[in-house]
Design a protein around this motif. Structure first.
Motif, short mmCIF file in Angstrom:
data_model
loop_
_atom_site.label_atom_id
_atom_site.label_comp_id
_atom_site.label_asym_id
_atom_site.label_seq_id
_atom_site.Cartn_x
_atom_site.Cartn_y
_atom_site.Cartn_z
N TYR A 283 0.88 -1.19 0.00
CA TYR A 283 0.00 0.00 0.00
C TYR A 283 0.91 1.22 0.00
O TYR A 283 1.81 1.35 0.83
CB TYR A 283 -0.85 -0.06 1.26
N LYS B 244 -2.74 8.32 3.72
CA LYS B 244 -3.39 7.47 4.71
C LYS B 244 -4.88 7.35 4.40
O LYS B 244 -5.48 8.21 3.76
CB LYS B 244 -3.19 8.06 6.11
N LEU C 145 -4.89 -9.81 3.23
CA LEU C 145 -4.49 -8.48 3.66
C LEU C 145 -4.67 -8.39 5.17
O LEU C 145 -5.67 -8.87 5.72
CB LEU C 145 -5.34 -7.40 2.99
N ASP C 146 -3.71 -7.74 5.84
CA ASP C 146 -3.82 -7.44 7.26
C ASP C 146 -4.18 -5.98 7.42
O ASP C 146 -3.35 -5.09 7.20
CB ASP C 146 -2.50 -7.75 7.97
N LEU C 147 -5.41 -5.70 7.81
CA LEU C 147 -5.89 -4.32 7.85
C LEU C 147 -5.25 -3.49 8.96
O LEU C 147 -5.29 -2.27 8.92
CB LEU C 147 -7.42 -4.31 7.97
N ASP C 148 -4.66 -4.15 9.96
CA ASP C 148 -3.97 -3.40 11.00
C ASP C 148 -2.74 -2.68 10.45
O ASP C 148 -2.24 -1.73 11.07
CB ASP C 148 -3.52 -4.35 12.13
N LEU C 149 -2.25 -3.12 9.30
CA LEU C 149 -1.06 -2.52 8.70
C LEU C 149 -1.38 -1.36 7.77
O LEU C 149 -0.48 -0.64 7.34
CB LEU C 149 -0.28 -3.59 7.93
N ILE C 150 -2.65 -1.17 7.44
CA ILE C 150 -3.05 -0.08 6.54
C ILE C 150 -2.86 1.27 7.24
O ILE C 150 -3.40 1.48 8.33
CB ILE C 150 -4.53 -0.24 6.12
N VAL D 192 3.74 0.45 2.91
CA VAL D 192 3.79 -0.68 3.84
C VAL D 192 3.41 -1.96 3.11
O VAL D 192 2.55 -1.96 2.23
CB VAL D 192 2.85 -0.48 5.05
N CYS E 47 1.27 -4.86 3.22
CA CYS E 47 0.02 -5.11 3.97
C CYS E 47 -0.58 -6.46 3.66
O CYS E 47 -1.65 -6.81 4.20
CB CYS E 47 -1.00 -4.01 3.69
N GLY E 48 0.05 -7.24 2.78
CA GLY E 48 -0.51 -8.53 2.45
C GLY E 48 0.37 -9.32 1.51
O GLY E 48 1.47 -8.89 1.14
N HIS F 59 -8.12 -8.51 10.87
CA HIS F 59 -8.26 -7.26 11.62
C HIS F 59 -8.19 -7.60 13.11
O HIS F 59 -9.00 -8.40 13.60
CB HIS F 59 -9.58 -6.57 11.29
#
Length: 735
Positions: free
Chosen positions: A212, A216, A297-302, A347, A349-350, A362
């Motif tokens: 990503y 932000k 995808l790991d949304l905590d990394l967005i 980052v 993110c996945g 999440h």
């Protein structure tokens, strides 16, 4: 957005998906194919991806009829933008997008983010954006609301485009009562690249990284794709959260960084896509689906700019200036470092996964686990049984104008908003940044040089909603023909088109008829002009309180110039040049500006259009320009011969002295397939031989007199008087 997300059982029973634009049947189909009740995040993803804006549910069957390939097309519909070869190892990349709904409720940000989104579509392919155009339509009642709407849309286009450093070189602004509550804001961007650098939006290769990059994610533009797939709400405040907020300075950094990736880090890059409509879910799911892989995808990394964002909000936010990249394993840090050098978030993110599952994490929990094809490929398509609108089945009688005072009629015509100069609006755009612009706004088409080559590109954006309202099929073909005519007038060979298809509610039989019939006309014309459709978008549901706009397909067309010395502009250059009228003039007044001037409306059937003859005239005209026989050229469209002569004389205050067998009424006729050409006396014989019976001498360019003897009237005035009206009328009306 609900404070507490409903459970799958509550979703089934309370049906909150109806507020997200899904139908009960669509929810049931999704649930059946999933094999269980979906949770709120999954239903949200469905609502975005199954919206008309993303899935083309009503328009896909019609879009499949478009002609999309020829010998020059390198990449057609299906990616961020289309690509056409222009020689010398170069390619032109272009696309148009609509931002009608957002611009209606937040005109500045709606227009600005429309520009931002289309720019990202261009550099996602690996092309440098070099020019933009816009096609705008507003209502005719210049009250305070409409004046502010016009002012802020123009400000948004100029503010974003100027700040990012891309010239606005062309476009159009039209006014009609049908757009009073439903403005059209269609943005087009053109880029140039090396053929070898073409990128595709795909996420392939098990284990490859999903990165990503850019701004932000915030809570602006939540589920904007569904908002753009519904009728306007009179409660504007309720719709504002669906409008994005743009930052052109960040977009500039993002553009440069992404182009650096495509040009200098090709070993690392697998694919790249803009986060546009439906945000992160559309870009990620489409990239996985096109490549035939799954994704986690790991949304905590967005990167998030607001606390406590839910998976629904993160995935469906349409925050601007964001891209998604698929990068080969082992190259992650190289790409992260590149974006850090531009002060942009980047980052991992996945990852790309084997199989076809689309999984979201999440706070350590799996919040989505569905087949990726359920979002991208399982969307149902709909057709409506078309019904010819009553106005087409029973057209009004043919209109013939009554001209008692040709001078006063001409002056009144020049003051009409659709005929008057739009310079007071487009002068707010920067047309010269990048210093490649040859022809700026105000001519038939914009023209830019292609650096590093001996070539130039001409480009135009045209629409004719009033004509399609009278005959969708013929009107659609005329719009393509007029776009080609605009390019030919500059000395360019038409290459291909992009489109924005702006219509009302497609579930209405009459609207579906308009969509289907106009597509037929467009297809026929694109084949005649060898200009395939390589990209575009559809904007439906342009209605307020059940009343829709005219069917308004915008045709964006790009043409190629291989002889820079042959580039031709509208303006008369010197007194003494011979003025030729090219193409036959008939008694074609239905749908014309003279009809609107005298009757206050457009009505009747369309007459006088012959697609084969149009192509033959254009071919002859292009050869004459390429042979350096022409000093100035202008196509005849709105306002006919009357408006075109004034427009050619305005810039240098040069008029005409001549005579014609045309009547005073025919002076205002809008017969298609015509040009005006100013030819040096030394080239008169050669031009006449080239054009044959398709051109007649109208007169000669004068130092300022505007004198024309017609069959039944005489016009005797000055270009200065007429130009003053044409240049000042719209500015006065908007004040």
């Amino acid at each position: 957005m609900l404070q507490t997300e409903p459970t799958p059982e509550q979703i089934r029973d309370q049906k909150p998906y109806l507020q997200l634009g899904l139908t009960e049947a669509e929810y049931a189909l999704f649930t059946k194919r999933l094999g269980r009740l979906p949770n709120y995040t999954e239903v949200g993803l469905q609502s975005g991806m199954w919206s008309e804006h993303c899935a083309y549910k009503y328009s896909k069957p019609i879009l499949k009829t478009f002609w999309t390939k020829n010998e020059r097309v390198l990449m057609g519909p299906g990616e961020g933008a289309g690509v056409i070869a222009i020689g010398e190892g170069k390619a032109v990349v272009f696309k148009a997008e609509s931002h009608n709904h957002p611009s209606a409720v937040e005109p500045y940000e709606g227009a600005a983010t429309g520009i931002g989104g289309i720019i990202r579509d261009i550099f996602s392919i690996g092309a440098k954006p070099v020019a933009s155009l816009d096609s705008l339509a507003f209502g005719t009642r210049f009250d305070a609301h409409n004046q502010n709407l016009i002012d802020q849309v123009v400000a948004g286009i100029g503010g974003y485009g100027n700040a990012i450093g891309i010239p606005t070189v062309g476009g159009e602004i039209q006014f009609d009562a049908s757009y009073q509550d439903n403005p059209l804001v269609n943005a087009m961007c053109v880029g140039v690249m090396d053929e070898k650098d073409i990128q595709r939006g795909q996420a392939a290769g098990v284990g490859n990284a999903i990165i990503y990059v850019g701004a932000k994610t915030g809570r602006d533009g939540i589920n904007g794709a569904s908002f753009a797939s519904a009728q306007f709400s009179k409660e504007e405040d309720a719709d504002r959260s669906a409008v994005q907020v743009g930052d052109p300075f960040m977009e500039k950094l993002l553009t440069d960084a992404c182009l650096a990736v495509t040009q200098k880090h090709q070993k690392a890059l697998v694919g790249m896509q803009d986060m546009g409509a439906a945000g992160l879910v559309s870009s990620s799911a489409e990239m996985a689906s096109k490549a035939g892989f799954g994704m986690t995808l790991d949304l905590d990394l967005i990167p998030q700019r607001e606390p406590g964002m839910t998976p629904f909000e993160i995935m469906l936010s349409e925050s601007q200036e964001r891209m998604l990249l698929c990068i080969r394993t082992g190259f992650e840090q190289e790409i992260l470092d590149l974006f850090a050098g531009y002060d942009l978030d980047a980052v991992v993110c996945g990852r790309v996964e084997a199989g076809h599952q689309y999984r979201l994490l999440h706070h350590g929990a799996v919040v989505c686990d569905i087949p990726v094809g359920l979002l991208t490929d399982a969307v149902p398509t709909y057709t409506t049984t078309p019904k010819q609108p009553a106005r087409l089945a029973h057209p009004a009688p043919d209109f013939t104008p009554t001209i008692t005072d040709i001078d006063q009629t001409l002056r009144a015509l020049l003051a009409l908003p659709n005929i008057a100069s739009k310079r007071s609006l487009f002068k707010r755009y920067d047309a010269q940044v990048q210093t490649n612009t040859v022809i700026a706004p105000g001519g038939d088409a914009g023209v830019i040089r292609v650096r590093g080559t001996h070539r130039a590109l001409a480009m135009t954006a045209d629409s004719n909603g009033r004509l399609l309202a009278l005959d969708p099929e013929i009107g659609g073909a005329i719009t393509v023909a007029e776009a080609a005519r605009n390019l030919v007038a500059t000395g360019a060979e038409p290459l291909g088109i992009t489109d924005c298809l702006n219509y009302g509610d497609p579930s209405k039989p009459e609207v579906y008829y308009e969509l289907q019939a106009s597509a037929k006309g467009i297809v026929e014309a694109t084949k005649v002009f060898n200009t395939p459709v390589i990209s575009g978008n559809v904007s439906l549901y342009n209605e307020t309180s059940g009343v829709g706009i005219h069917p308004t397909p915008m045709i964006g067309m790009v043409g190629l110039i291989t002889d820079l010395d042959a580039i031709t502009t509208v303006a008369f250059k010197q007194a003494g040049d011979v003025v030729f009228l090219v193409g036959a003039t008939g008694d074609d007044y239905n749908g014309s500006s003279i009809q609107y001037l005298q009757n206050g409306a457009y009505a009747g059937r369309l007459t006088g259009f012959d697609l084969t003859q149009e192509k033959a005239i254009q071919d002859k005209m292009l050869k004459a320009i390429q042979a350096h026989l022409v000093n100035a050229c202008h196509d005849l469209a709105d306002g006919g011969l009357a408006a075109a002569l004034v427009e050619m004389g305005t810039a240098n205050r040069l008029g005409i002295k001549g005579s014609t067998a045309l009547s005073a009424a025919q002076f205002f006729a809008e017969t298609q397939g015509r040009f005006l050409a100013a030819v040096p006396p030394a080239q008169q014989a050669a031009f006449a031989a080239q054009m044959g019976k398709d051109a007649v001498v109208l007169g000669t360019v004068s130092d300022g007199e505007f004198v024309l003897d017609l069959a039944d009237a005489k016009l005797d005035t000055t270009i200065a008087d007429l130009a003053a009206i044409q240049e000042e009328a719209l500015a006065w009306q908007l004040k």
